[in-house]
Design a protein around this motif. Structure first.
Motif, mmCIF file in Angstrom:
data_model
loop_
_atom_site.group_PDB
_atom_site.id
_atom_site.type_symbol
_atom_site.label_atom_id
_atom_site.label_comp_id
_atom_site.label_asym_id
_atom_site.label_seq_id
_atom_site.Cartn_x
_atom_site.Cartn_y
_atom_site.Cartn_z
ATOM 1 N N LEU A 62 -134.239 -16.837 -1.197
ATOM 2 C CA LEU A 62 -133.162 -17.223 -0.183
ATOM 3 C C LEU A 62 -131.973 -17.426 -1.114
ATOM 4 O O LEU A 62 -131.833 -18.220 -1.918
ATOM 5 N N ASP A 63 -130.889 -16.568 -0.865
ATOM 6 C CA ASP A 63 -129.584 -16.635 -1.695
ATOM 7 C C ASP A 63 -129.878 -16.579 -3.167
ATOM 8 O O ASP A 63 -129.452 -17.417 -3.877
ATOM 9 N N GLY A 64 -130.845 -15.603 -3.662
ATOM 10 C CA GLY A 64 -131.259 -15.506 -4.806
ATOM 11 C C GLY A 64 -132.281 -16.648 -5.561
ATOM 12 O O GLY A 64 -132.725 -15.990 -6.679
ATOM 13 N N ALA A 65 -132.608 -17.574 -4.813
ATOM 14 C CA ALA A 65 -133.457 -18.710 -5.324
ATOM 15 C C ALA A 65 -134.890 -18.282 -4.776
ATOM 16 O O ALA A 65 -135.166 -18.266 -3.752
ATOM 17 N N ASP A 66 -135.911 -18.282 -5.816
ATOM 18 C CA ASP A 66 -137.505 -18.032 -5.274
ATOM 19 C C ASP A 66 -137.710 -19.267 -4.559
ATOM 20 O O ASP A 66 -137.950 -20.362 -5.493
ATOM 21 N N ILE A 67 -138.386 -19.384 -3.322
ATOM 22 C CA ILE A 67 -138.808 -20.477 -2.644
ATOM 23 C C ILE A 67 -139.985 -20.661 -2.462
ATOM 24 O O ILE A 67 -140.552 -21.611 -2.027
ATOM 25 N N LEU A 68 -140.716 -19.796 -3.134
ATOM 26 C CA LEU A 68 -142.309 -19.767 -3.017
ATOM 27 C C LEU A 68 -142.922 -21.326 -3.498
ATOM 28 O O LEU A 68 -144.167 -21.751 -3.151
ATOM 29 N N GLU A 69 -142.365 -21.717 -4.705
ATOM 30 C CA GLU A 69 -142.692 -22.916 -5.400
ATOM 31 C C GLU A 69 -142.114 -24.241 -4.619
ATOM 32 O O GLU A 69 -142.470 -25.317 -5.082
ATOM 33 N N MET A 70 -141.297 -23.960 -3.742
ATOM 34 C CA MET A 70 -140.617 -24.984 -3.249
ATOM 35 C C MET A 70 -141.398 -25.890 -1.868
ATOM 36 O O MET A 70 -142.237 -24.843 -1.364
ATOM 37 N N SER A 71 -141.373 -27.201 -2.017
ATOM 38 C CA SER A 71 -141.790 -27.559 -0.335
ATOM 39 C C SER A 71 -141.160 -27.221 0.854
ATOM 40 O O SER A 71 -140.058 -26.774 0.697
ATOM 41 N N PRO A 72 -141.987 -27.462 1.812
ATOM 42 C CA PRO A 72 -141.138 -27.080 3.197
ATOM 43 C C PRO A 72 -139.954 -27.896 3.182
ATOM 44 O O PRO A 72 -138.681 -27.352 3.909
ATOM 45 N N ALA A 73 -139.809 -29.146 2.681
ATOM 46 C CA ALA A 73 -138.778 -29.952 2.826
ATOM 47 C C ALA A 73 -137.685 -29.483 1.995
ATOM 48 O O ALA A 73 -136.347 -29.412 2.378
ATOM 49 N N GLU A 74 -137.882 -28.937 0.782
ATOM 50 C CA GLU A 74 -136.955 -28.429 0.107
ATOM 51 C C GLU A 74 -136.379 -27.306 0.450
ATOM 52 O O GLU A 74 -135.131 -26.673 0.407
ATOM 53 N N ARG A 75 -137.130 -26.129 1.084
ATOM 54 C CA ARG A 75 -136.828 -24.842 1.664
ATOM 55 C C ARG A 75 -135.720 -25.330 3.020
ATOM 56 O O ARG A 75 -134.732 -24.787 3.024
ATOM 57 N N ALA A 76 -136.157 -26.263 3.660
ATOM 58 C CA ALA A 76 -135.286 -26.894 4.771
ATOM 59 C C ALA A 76 -133.774 -27.223 4.239
ATOM 60 O O ALA A 76 -132.901 -27.076 4.815
ATOM 61 N N ALA A 77 -133.907 -27.892 3.204
ATOM 62 C CA ALA A 77 -132.930 -28.543 2.430
ATOM 63 C C ALA A 77 -132.142 -27.162 1.867
ATOM 64 O O ALA A 77 -130.675 -27.434 1.933
ATOM 65 N N ARG A 78 -132.517 -26.234 1.631
ATOM 66 C CA ARG A 78 -131.610 -25.001 1.207
ATOM 67 C C ARG A 78 -131.293 -24.264 2.489
ATOM 68 O O ARG A 78 -130.450 -23.090 2.267
ATOM 69 N N GLY A 79 -131.624 -24.580 3.692
ATOM 70 C CA GLY A 79 -130.989 -23.879 5.073
ATOM 71 C C GLY A 79 -131.807 -23.047 5.588
ATOM 72 O O GLY A 79 -131.496 -22.427 6.480
#
Length: 250
Positions: A62-79
């Motif tokens: 998402l916008d160049g950042a790999d989100i697979l290692e992020m928690s759902p909350a971190e993904r939500a914070a990224r939009g």
């Protein structure tokens, strides 16, 4: 921009996504259509970060950042935002408390101050009025006692308040009558713009009559098998998914 490359996913040991590739450009409204069992909802859950889905390989950026290692909350914070096909009820949690906590959590993640209560109330009431959401609904626990259409309108209300960078609408039309569908679609269309992308997952052309896509992808057997313009959805409405159903995933 969302970029998915060579995504392989298993659920309960069964292969569901099989080398899926997908790009959704900034400001683009992309639709994914496909037969039952093609993996559409699985895709939405994996992007959102559902824990019990096993990603074997591939990347989601998402916008160049790999989100697979992020928690759902971190993904939500990224939009990232997901409109559920079947929104959950949360007994004991007041809707306004839920909305305020979610909005302020997003603001905190962006380094912004919490929204004052009066300003928060003003924003909620303005957004709710556009979606025909009554003050009585706002006083109830989250989704408790709501009809299917009311739950979907509350989902769109959350999206309007949080203003996500990328929103996934997973079969938003499921269970909606025509009036509720029009209201929800109007709320979604009001959020269209260069800074926001939408991925609309649906079986039927009727939703796309109200939320016109820029591009349509056909999904089958866990991957994108065809892409085209809005006319592709009309062709599918006429011919069905017979050419894509053999060996569908789940």
């Amino acid at each position: 921009m969302l970029e998915i490359e060579n995504l392989h996913v298993r659920v309960a040991g069964k292969k569901i996504l099989d080398g899926l590739n997908l790009t959704v450009e900034d400001g683009q409204v992309a639709a994914i259509m496909g037969p039952n069992g093609s993996g559409k909802s699985t895709l939405s859950y994996v992007v959102a970060g559902r824990a019990d889905y096993e990603v074997e390989q591939g990347s989601i950026k998402l916008d160049g950042a790999d989100i697979l290692e992020m928690s759902p909350a971190e993904r939500a914070a990224r939009g990232l935002f997901l409109v559920f096909q079947y929104p959950l009820e949360i007994p004991g949690v007041a809707t306004m408390t839920f909305l305020k906590a979610a909005l302020n959590a997003q603001r905190k993640a962006r380094g912004e101050a919490e929204l004052p209560t009066l300003e928060f109330m003003k924003q909620v009431r303005a957004a709710a009025a556009k979606l025909n959401i009554s003050q009585d609904m706002l006083k109830r626990p989250v989704n408790v006692g709501f009809s299917g259409g009311e739950k979907k309108r509350m989902e769109v209300l959350q999206m309007a308040l949080l203003e996500p960078r990328f929103a996934i609408l997973d079969e938003m039309d499921s269970g909606l009558d025509i009036d509720a569908l029009k209201t929800c679609a109007e709320g979604v269309n009001a959020l269209r713009g260069e800074g926001r992308s939408l991925l609309v997952i649906t079986h039927y052309q009727r939703l796309l009559n109200f939320i016109p896509p820029d591009v349509v992808h056909v999904m089958s057997r866990g991957k994108i098998v065809r892409s085209g313009g809005p006319d592709l959805a009309l062709a599918l409405e006429a011919t069905g998914y017979a050419d894509y159903t053999e060996g569908a995933a789940a």
